[in-house]
Design a protein around this motif. Structure first.
Motif, short mmCIF file in Angstrom:
data_model
loop_
_atom_site.label_atom_id
_atom_site.label_comp_id
_atom_site.label_asym_id
_atom_site.label_seq_id
_atom_site.Cartn_x
_atom_site.Cartn_y
_atom_site.Cartn_z
N ASP A 126 2.96 26.87 23.51
CA ASP A 126 1.68 26.31 23.94
C ASP A 126 1.74 25.95 25.42
O ASP A 126 0.82 26.27 26.19
CB ASP A 126 1.33 25.06 23.11
CG ASP A 126 0.58 25.41 21.84
OD1 ASP A 126 -0.28 26.31 21.88
OD2 ASP A 126 0.86 24.80 20.80
N ARG A 127 2.81 25.28 25.82
CA ARG A 127 2.96 24.94 27.24
C ARG A 127 3.03 26.19 28.10
O ARG A 127 2.46 26.24 29.20
CB ARG A 127 4.23 24.11 27.46
CG ARG A 127 4.17 22.66 27.02
CD ARG A 127 5.39 21.91 27.54
NE ARG A 127 5.35 21.80 29.00
CZ ARG A 127 6.42 21.48 29.75
NH1 ARG A 127 7.60 21.30 29.17
NH2 ARG A 127 6.30 21.38 31.07
N ALA A 128 3.73 27.20 27.59
CA ALA A 128 3.86 28.44 28.36
C ALA A 128 2.51 29.11 28.58
O ALA A 128 2.19 29.55 29.69
CB ALA A 128 4.81 29.39 27.64
N GLU B 255 -2.19 30.31 32.07
CA GLU B 255 -3.63 30.21 32.32
C GLU B 255 -3.91 29.43 33.60
O GLU B 255 -4.81 29.78 34.37
CB GLU B 255 -4.32 29.57 31.11
CG GLU B 255 -4.31 30.50 29.90
CD GLU B 255 -4.86 29.86 28.64
OE1 GLU B 255 -5.14 28.64 28.66
OE2 GLU B 255 -5.02 30.58 27.63
N GLU B 256 -3.10 28.39 33.84
CA GLU B 256 -3.24 27.62 35.08
C GLU B 256 -2.92 28.48 36.30
O GLU B 256 -3.59 28.40 37.33
CB GLU B 256 -2.31 26.41 35.02
CG GLU B 256 -2.31 25.55 36.26
CD GLU B 256 -1.30 24.42 36.18
OE1 GLU B 256 -0.88 23.92 37.25
OE2 GLU B 256 -0.91 24.04 35.05
N GLY B 257 -1.91 29.31 36.17
CA GLY B 257 -1.48 30.10 37.32
C GLY B 257 -2.30 31.33 37.59
O GLY B 257 -2.37 31.81 38.73
N TRP C 134 -4.68 33.55 28.00
CA TRP C 134 -3.49 34.27 27.57
C TRP C 134 -3.27 34.06 26.08
O TRP C 134 -3.65 33.04 25.52
CB TRP C 134 -2.24 33.75 28.32
CG TRP C 134 -2.10 34.33 29.69
CD1 TRP C 134 -2.84 34.00 30.79
CD2 TRP C 134 -1.16 35.32 30.11
NE1 TRP C 134 -2.43 34.72 31.88
CE2 TRP C 134 -1.40 35.54 31.50
CE3 TRP C 134 -0.15 36.02 29.48
CZ2 TRP C 134 -0.64 36.46 32.24
CZ3 TRP C 134 0.60 36.93 30.21
CH2 TRP C 134 0.35 37.14 31.58
N ILE C 135 -2.66 35.07 25.47
CA ILE C 135 -2.22 34.96 24.08
C ILE C 135 -0.76 35.39 24.03
O ILE C 135 -0.25 36.02 24.97
CB ILE C 135 -3.06 35.83 23.13
CG1 ILE C 135 -2.98 37.32 23.53
CG2 ILE C 135 -4.51 35.37 23.09
CD1 ILE C 135 -3.60 38.25 22.53
N ALA C 136 -0.10 35.06 22.93
CA ALA C 136 1.32 35.41 22.79
C ALA C 136 1.56 36.27 21.56
O ALA C 136 0.93 36.08 20.52
CB ALA C 136 2.17 34.14 22.71
N ARG D 186 3.65 29.30 36.06
CA ARG D 186 2.51 28.89 36.91
C ARG D 186 2.43 29.73 38.18
O ARG D 186 1.35 29.90 38.75
CB ARG D 186 2.65 27.40 37.27
CG ARG D 186 2.49 26.45 36.09
CD ARG D 186 2.47 25.01 36.55
NE ARG D 186 2.66 24.13 35.40
CZ ARG D 186 3.83 23.59 35.04
NH1 ARG D 186 4.93 23.85 35.76
NH2 ARG D 186 3.91 22.81 33.99
N ARG D 187 3.57 30.24 38.62
CA ARG D 187 3.62 31.03 39.86
C ARG D 187 3.70 32.53 39.56
O ARG D 187 4.08 33.31 40.44
CB ARG D 187 4.82 30.61 40.70
CG ARG D 187 4.79 29.18 41.17
CD ARG D 187 5.96 28.87 42.10
NE ARG D 187 7.25 28.93 41.42
CZ ARG D 187 8.15 29.89 41.61
NH1 ARG D 187 7.89 30.90 42.41
NH2 ARG D 187 9.31 29.87 40.96
N LEU D 188 3.33 32.94 38.36
CA LEU D 188 3.52 34.34 37.95
C LEU D 188 2.98 35.35 38.95
O LEU D 188 3.67 36.33 39.27
CB LEU D 188 2.88 34.57 36.57
CG LEU D 188 3.09 35.98 36.00
CD1 LEU D 188 4.56 36.22 35.66
CD2 LEU D 188 2.24 36.18 34.75
#
Length: 386
Positions: free
Chosen positions: A230-232, A237-239, A244-246, A341-343
């Motif tokens: 969830d955090r990932a 999404e923030e970055g 996004w989905i997993a 976050r920096r992807l």
């Protein structure tokens, strides 16, 4: 009790099976080899998948009159024109013993024989991994493959070296690529979209593929995540500014996965890993060789390895110092979240990883292996030796 944790006892219990299996194979082989019968196995008969599948489907297209036999679980879906047999049964041993060629991506059971009038093609399932395997890890089981193989198929200089050391194989290696990886080398945007449609993924969403390797203590059990998915997804999404989905894939040696969030779809039983890679924008793994395949798409890979020392001590030794490997790695959950976050700004290290392993994927490996088999079958037609 996990009997695999007691290797000497396990091997002792296998001795009657080894003796009976070899006796049966010799009797079956006395019936003669069928020249155009090709026997296939993937992950010890658990799947219709991987490089043996790619080879089978091309040969089936070229030679629909040949006899193609797969060992797979009951009910597995295979193309028309392919016969199936349940794995590790007397019937499967009969089919193996009377096949002209055997194509496999896994090391064979210790009781398995290969006769002089047969061909054994080994494609393996992890050409550029991290973990020591077979003879490099423990030679005591007496793996038969190195003395039985007629062709090894590799996609890197690293893979060639593994055949020499881990298999103890001194014969021909075809280093033109791994057949299953042709789809990655030749991938188009249309291929990606087709894979996403097949998986039923929503348009416009980024796709994270999480595919960890197994741990000895959880073999046969449910695999969990080593971090908060969830955090990932929130960090991604923030970055990136889009949803996004997993997709979560447990290792083949596990019974399934519980990755701790409804936002992750369990694709552990999806038959083809290549489809999952084609559909994904990012791969997170730990010590799985799929990292060396995913870079062929020139999409980012992050190794999440907070337990390097523990894994090497309790599970598997490594072939090299992980600090020397150019893959991007996170050694803590916070470091992983920062990278996610920096992807968009992370460097593309695909070329560096390719040089590290000496990758030699051509995108034509399937054709090359099929041509090798066809030439040897044809040589029997005109009475020449291959």
């Amino acid at each position: 009790m996990n009997i695999h944790r007691l290797p000497r006892l396990y091997r002792a219990l296998l001795m009657p099976r080894k003796w009976l299996g070899r006796c049966f194979m010799r009797l079956a082989h006395a019936a003669g080899v069928r020249r155009t019968k090709i026997f296939f196995s993937s992950f010890r008969g658990r799947q219709y998948s991987d490089s043996p599948r790619a080879i089978c489907e091309l040969l089936l297209k070229r030679h629909p009159d040949w006899d193609f036999v797969w060992q797979v679980p009951r009910g597995a879906s295979v193309p028309e024109g392919v016969r199936t047999v349940r794995p590790h049964t007397p019937r499967a041993l009969w089919e193996i013993s009377t096949a002209r060629a055997i194509v496999d991506n896994y090391n064979r059971p210790v009781y398995m024989l290969k006769f002089p009038d047969q061909l054994y093609v080994q494609t393996w399932h992890g050409d550029r991994g991290f973990k020591k395997m077979l003879n490099d890890l423990d030679p005591s089981p007496g793996y038969p493959d190195g003395k039985q193989m007629d062709l090894a198929v590799a996609g890197s200089r690293f893979g060639v070296s593994l055949y020499r050391s881990a298999f103890g194989y001194a014969g021909e290696v075809m280093a033109q690529g791994i057949p299953r990886n042709d789809a990655l080398v030749n991938a188009t945007e249309a291929d990606t979209e087709s894979a996403r449609r097949a998986l039923g993924l929503p348009e416009g969403a980024g796709v994270l593929l999480y595919a960890p390797t197994f741990r000895n203590e959880t073999v046969g059990g449910i695999q969990s995540s080593g971090f908060s998915l969830d955090r990932a997804l929130n960090a991604l999404e923030e970055g990136t500014g889009h949803p996004w989905i997993a997709l979560g894939r447990a290792h083949d040696l596990n019974a399934g996965a519980d990755f701790g969030t409804a936002r992750c779809r369990d694709v552990s039983r999806w038959p083809e890993m290549t489809d999952l890679m084609l559909a994904s924008d990012l791969l997170i793994t730990d010590y799985s060789s799929c990292a060396g395949d995913f870079i062929l798409l020139r999409r980012p890979v992050i190794l999440y390895q907070p337990d390097r020392a523990q894994f090497a001590a309790n599970d598997r030794q490594m072939y090299f110092d992980m600090d020397e490997c150019p893959h991007m790695a996170a050694l803590s959950e916070e470091q992983l979240m920062d990278m996610l976050r920096r992807l968009p700004d992370l460097p593309d290290v695909s070329a560096q990883v390719g040089r590290f392993y000496g990758i030699c994927e051509t995108g034509r490996a399937t054709q090359a292996v099929c041509r090798w088999i066809e030439e040897r079958v044809a040589a029997e037609d005109d009475g020449t030796e291959s």
